[in-house]
Write a protein that holds these residues in place. Sequence first.
Motif, mmCIF file in Angstrom:
data_model
loop_
_atom_site.group_PDB
_atom_site.id
_atom_site.type_symbol
_atom_site.label_atom_id
_atom_site.label_comp_id
_atom_site.label_asym_id
_atom_site.label_seq_id
_atom_site.Cartn_x
_atom_site.Cartn_y
_atom_site.Cartn_z
ATOM 1 N N ILE A 199 -1.633 -7.513 6.700
ATOM 2 C CA ILE A 199 -2.520 -6.662 7.548
ATOM 3 C C ILE A 199 -2.114 -5.170 7.105
ATOM 4 O O ILE A 199 -0.903 -5.028 6.912
ATOM 5 N N THR A 200 -2.985 -4.266 6.950
ATOM 6 C CA THR A 200 -2.558 -2.839 6.721
ATOM 7 C C THR A 200 -1.842 -2.116 7.889
ATOM 8 O O THR A 200 -1.849 -2.336 9.162
ATOM 9 N N PRO A 201 -0.850 -1.086 7.259
ATOM 10 C CA PRO A 201 -0.188 -0.298 8.347
ATOM 11 C C PRO A 201 -1.287 0.510 9.454
ATOM 12 O O PRO A 201 -0.966 0.352 10.951
ATOM 13 N N GLU A 202 -2.401 0.678 9.123
ATOM 14 C CA GLU A 202 -3.211 1.057 10.008
ATOM 15 C C GLU A 202 -3.879 -0.023 11.028
ATOM 16 O O GLU A 202 -4.058 0.190 12.231
ATOM 17 N N ARG A 204 -2.211 -2.634 11.962
ATOM 18 C CA ARG A 204 -0.899 -3.028 12.616
ATOM 19 C C ARG A 204 -0.979 -1.770 14.035
ATOM 20 O O ARG A 204 -0.865 -2.292 14.958
#
Length: 283
Positions: A199-202, A204
């Motif tokens: 999953i992307t940092p965004e 998360r």
Amino acid sequence: MAGNQEIDLGAEVERVRGELFLFRDVILPVFYQPGGINPVQAASGGAGLLAEITHEMIDWQRASTRLVEALPAGPESGEVPAPDRDSFKPFMFQEASASYSARGGRIAWRIAPYLDWDVAAAQAFWYLGDESPDDPLAAILGDLHGFSRRVLELPVDGSPLMDILCLTAPMVADADPAMIRRMLDPETYRRHIRTARGITPEARERRLGRLDGYFRHALNNALLHALGGLACNRFEELPDLLGHPDLLGGYTELMPHYLFAVLFEKVSILHRIARESLDPGSP
């Protein structure tokens, strides 16, 4: 049901008596902590549903004492009348479906203040996107750890997780109280989000924000259903959930209703068992 002669009625009456005292003296005061049930605030909102279902704690305690007094005295004592459902109606938001079986002289209760567990289990598989098995409840309980892993992997920013938690909390709580505590622990989801791969940092950050936002309201709702499940056969485990950080919220007003509905059905069924022990042909 057949096999009532296997039930130790005196022991079951004492068991329910202890549960009523625990509800009255220990559990109810927790619901009325600051931030919990507030009858004055509910009444200030007018004659809506919240005002209708919100009672003073002393009224709940008096109703609990009346239910203690309505317990059957034993198979040879018919002088105690069964509780009148209408007189307790203000303390039961909705009627519960109730059944039981006898296991080793003990009663195994299955009382659902919301959906019957078979129906709820089938709906849970629908939310998971699976075809419902022939016996969805048995499928969940037969692989409880596998089922919980699937549920815990669902994202907190999606509605399936919230719906599945509410649907299955009663049956999971009844089968494994430690499991339901883990499934309703916000830190369980925090760990999953922080360690999730792919999953992307965004995404998360979005999920962490959701976890500390609306998802806590969903956990309060799921706690309502978990408490109802524990009240069946694990009443002594209820205090372990009373310290949950999301116990007090939008669904707290319904919590005493759910617990009281379960207790009322137990007292009513104990009266039926007492009658049947005296006259096996009685209704």
